[in-house]
Design a protein around this motif. Structure first.
Motif, mmCIF file in Angstrom:
data_model
loop_
_atom_site.group_PDB
_atom_site.id
_atom_site.type_symbol
_atom_site.label_atom_id
_atom_site.label_comp_id
_atom_site.label_asym_id
_atom_site.label_seq_id
_atom_site.Cartn_x
_atom_site.Cartn_y
_atom_site.Cartn_z
ATOM 1 N N ALA A 127 0.837 -1.202 0.000
ATOM 2 C CA ALA A 127 0.000 0.000 0.000
ATOM 3 C C ALA A 127 0.871 1.251 0.000
ATOM 4 C CB ALA A 127 -0.943 -0.006 1.197
ATOM 5 N N ALA A 128 1.952 1.231 0.766
ATOM 6 C CA ALA A 128 2.867 2.376 0.776
ATOM 7 C C ALA A 128 3.483 2.568 -0.607
ATOM 8 C CB ALA A 128 3.955 2.173 1.832
ATOM 9 N N PHE A 129 3.820 1.477 -1.270
ATOM 10 C CA PHE A 129 4.360 1.566 -2.627
ATOM 11 C C PHE A 129 3.309 2.152 -3.571
ATOM 12 C CE2 PHE A 129 5.420 0.160 -6.848
ATOM 13 C CZ PHE A 129 6.786 0.375 -6.918
ATOM 14 N N ASP A 130 2.059 1.676 -3.450
ATOM 15 C CA ASP A 130 0.989 2.200 -4.301
ATOM 16 C C ASP A 130 0.792 3.696 -4.083
ATOM 17 O OD1 ASP A 130 0.638 -0.388 -5.207
ATOM 18 O OD2 ASP A 130 -1.320 -0.677 -4.252
ATOM 19 N N ALA A 131 0.859 4.140 -2.837
ATOM 20 C CA ALA A 131 0.720 5.568 -2.544
ATOM 21 C C ALA A 131 1.847 6.358 -3.205
ATOM 22 C CB ALA A 131 0.707 5.810 -1.042
ATOM 23 N N GLY A 132 3.062 5.861 -3.106
ATOM 24 C CA GLY A 132 4.191 6.530 -3.734
ATOM 25 C C GLY A 132 4.060 6.571 -5.247
ATOM 26 N N TYR A 133 3.553 5.482 -5.817
ATOM 27 C CA TYR A 133 3.360 5.436 -7.262
ATOM 28 C C TYR A 133 2.295 6.450 -7.685
ATOM 29 C CZ TYR A 133 3.250 3.405 -11.944
ATOM 30 O OH TYR A 133 3.322 3.217 -13.300
ATOM 31 N N CYS A 134 1.205 6.524 -6.925
ATOM 32 C CA CYS A 134 0.174 7.534 -7.207
ATOM 33 C C CYS A 134 0.764 8.933 -7.139
ATOM 34 C CB CYS A 134 -0.980 7.415 -6.214
ATOM 35 S SG CYS A 134 -2.080 6.027 -6.493
ATOM 36 N N ALA A 135 1.555 9.192 -6.106
ATOM 37 C CA ALA A 135 2.169 10.518 -5.964
ATOM 38 C C ALA A 135 3.065 10.815 -7.162
ATOM 39 C CB ALA A 135 2.956 10.598 -4.662
ATOM 40 N N ALA A 136 3.841 9.834 -7.603
ATOM 41 C CA ALA A 136 4.729 10.038 -8.752
ATOM 42 C C ALA A 136 3.946 10.287 -10.038
ATOM 43 C CB ALA A 136 5.649 8.828 -8.917
ATOM 44 N N LEU A 137 2.794 9.639 -10.169
ATOM 45 C CA LEU A 137 1.952 9.820 -11.357
ATOM 46 C C LEU A 137 1.109 11.091 -11.302
ATOM 47 C CD1 LEU A 137 0.535 6.196 -11.845
ATOM 48 C CD2 LEU A 137 2.241 7.352 -13.278
ATOM 49 N N GLY A 138 1.045 11.713 -10.122
ATOM 50 C CA GLY A 138 0.158 12.859 -9.952
ATOM 51 C C GLY A 138 -1.289 12.439 -9.769
ATOM 52 N N LYS A 139 -1.522 11.184 -9.393
ATOM 53 C CA LYS A 139 -2.882 10.673 -9.150
ATOM 54 C C LYS A 139 -3.300 11.043 -7.734
ATOM 55 C CE LYS A 139 -3.533 7.954 -12.814
ATOM 56 N NZ LYS A 139 -4.677 7.899 -13.670
ATOM 57 N N PRO A 140 -4.466 11.624 -7.571
ATOM 58 C CA PRO A 140 -4.921 11.912 -6.214
ATOM 59 C C PRO A 140 -5.233 10.618 -5.468
ATOM 60 C CG PRO A 140 -6.633 12.466 -7.804
ATOM 61 C CD PRO A 140 -5.419 12.055 -8.586
ATOM 62 N N TYR A 141 -4.905 10.617 -4.187
ATOM 63 C CA TYR A 141 -5.265 9.473 -3.350
ATOM 64 C C TYR A 141 -5.668 9.925 -1.963
ATOM 65 C CZ TYR A 141 -0.532 9.470 -1.236
ATOM 66 O OH TYR A 141 0.629 9.802 -0.578
ATOM 67 N N ILE A 142 -6.480 9.086 -1.360
ATOM 68 C CA ILE A 142 -6.979 9.284 0.001
ATOM 69 C C ILE A 142 -6.431 8.137 0.831
ATOM 70 C CG2 ILE A 142 -9.038 9.300 1.463
ATOM 71 C CD1 ILE A 142 -10.585 10.265 -1.120
ATOM 72 N N THR A 143 -5.838 8.444 1.981
ATOM 73 C CA THR A 143 -5.413 7.373 2.875
ATOM 74 C C THR A 143 -6.547 7.059 3.841
ATOM 75 O OG1 THR A 143 -4.310 8.953 4.343
ATOM 76 C CG2 THR A 143 -2.935 7.821 2.725
ATOM 77 N N LEU A 144 -6.589 5.804 4.252
ATOM 78 C CA LEU A 144 -7.609 5.312 5.183
ATOM 79 C C LEU A 144 -6.890 4.518 6.260
ATOM 80 C CD1 LEU A 144 -10.507 4.611 6.115
ATOM 81 C CD2 LEU A 144 -10.529 2.819 4.344
ATOM 82 N N HIS A 145 -6.857 5.069 7.473
ATOM 83 C CA HIS A 145 -6.211 4.377 8.597
ATOM 84 C C HIS A 145 -6.567 5.064 9.906
ATOM 85 C CE1 HIS A 145 -3.108 7.496 9.147
ATOM 86 N NE2 HIS A 145 -3.047 7.538 7.819
ATOM 87 N N HIS B 129 1.894 8.782 12.757
ATOM 88 C CA HIS B 129 3.319 9.113 12.712
ATOM 89 C C HIS B 129 4.086 8.310 11.659
ATOM 90 C CE1 HIS B 129 7.187 10.622 13.916
ATOM 91 N NE2 HIS B 129 7.619 9.375 14.022
ATOM 92 N N PRO B 130 3.978 6.969 11.623
ATOM 93 C CA PRO B 130 4.752 6.250 10.603
ATOM 94 C C PRO B 130 4.292 6.536 9.169
ATOM 95 C CG PRO B 130 3.441 4.707 11.903
ATOM 96 C CD PRO B 130 3.308 6.050 12.536
ATOM 97 N N LEU B 131 3.093 7.087 9.010
ATOM 98 C CA LEU B 131 2.578 7.367 7.671
ATOM 99 C C LEU B 131 2.608 8.856 7.317
ATOM 100 C CD1 LEU B 131 -0.453 4.906 7.595
ATOM 101 C CD2 LEU B 131 1.725 4.689 6.381
ATOM 102 N N LYS B 132 3.376 9.629 8.077
ATOM 103 C CA LYS B 132 3.339 11.084 7.881
ATOM 104 C C LYS B 132 3.713 11.506 6.465
ATOM 105 C CE LYS B 132 7.804 11.758 10.186
ATOM 106 N NZ LYS B 132 7.996 10.391 10.632
ATOM 107 N N ALA C 193 1.398 13.502 1.184
ATOM 108 C CA ALA C 193 1.149 13.597 -0.261
ATOM 109 C C ALA C 193 -0.303 13.279 -0.617
ATOM 110 C CB ALA C 193 2.083 12.652 -1.018
ATOM 111 N N ALA C 194 -1.064 12.758 0.343
ATOM 112 C CA ALA C 194 -2.472 12.415 0.100
ATOM 113 C C ALA C 194 -3.313 13.689 0.001
ATOM 114 C CB ALA C 194 -3.002 11.531 1.226
ATOM 115 N N MET C 195 -4.453 13.572 -0.682
ATOM 116 C CA MET C 195 -5.385 14.697 -0.777
ATOM 117 C C MET C 195 -6.275 14.753 0.466
ATOM 118 S SD MET C 195 -4.748 16.208 -3.601
ATOM 119 C CE MET C 195 -3.056 15.737 -3.836
#
Length: 147
Positions: A93-111, A117-120, A125-127
């Motif tokens: 999931a962290a890799f997917d978030a980074g890939y979205c950020a690199a592509l300029g794809k908006p993403y929402i985190t859910l946690h 703290h570990p996901l700061k 980069a999340a919307m």
């Protein structure tokens, strides 16, 4: 507005179904895509390429086969929901978030708040950051309909 939403992350709870059902209840025109969520099937994705004597190489091949699906679906989605659960580390999931950020794809985190703290950087980069599938549905309702 019709959107394609990629659902990424932990596979041990029904958060995907909650979001899909909530979107249907609001009549949202959303198409949902996801990685393979059956753990055994995902682990066996590369088995068609031949048996391996070491687990590392089986995992390596299967990860690459799974990445074909993930990469393709992430590139085609309009936005992604990236779920981090409490029980396991979701490196994928962290890799997917980074890939979205690199592509300029908006993403929402859910946690939950306990792993802020570990996901700061991921959240940075999340919307948006949501703590429940219901909050995600409300965000999708606004994005898709402006309401």
């Amino acid at each position: 507005m019709s959107l394609t939403v990629y659902l990424s992350g932990e596979i041990h709870t029904d958060w995907r179904q909650q979001i899909i059902q909530g979107a249907e209840q609001h009549g949202l025109q959303l198409t949902f895509t996801s990685a393979v969520t059956d753990h055994a099937s995902s682990d066996a994705a590369g088995d068609v390429l031949g048996a391996e004597s070491q687990g590392f190489w089986r995992d390596h091949k299967s990860a690459k086969v799974n990445a074909i699906r993930t990469k393709t679906l992430l590139e085609k989605c309009d936005l992604a929901i990236i779920r981090f659960g409490e029980q396991y580390k979701q490196w994928n999931a962290a890799f997917d978030a980074g890939y979205c950020a690199a592509l300029g794809k908006p993403y929402i985190t859910l946690h939950g708040a306990e792993i802020v703290h570990p996901l700061k950087e991921v959240d940075g980069a999340a919307m948006a950051w949501a703590q429940s599938p219901e909050q995600v549905v409300e965000l999708l309702k606004y994005v898709a309909s402006g309401q």
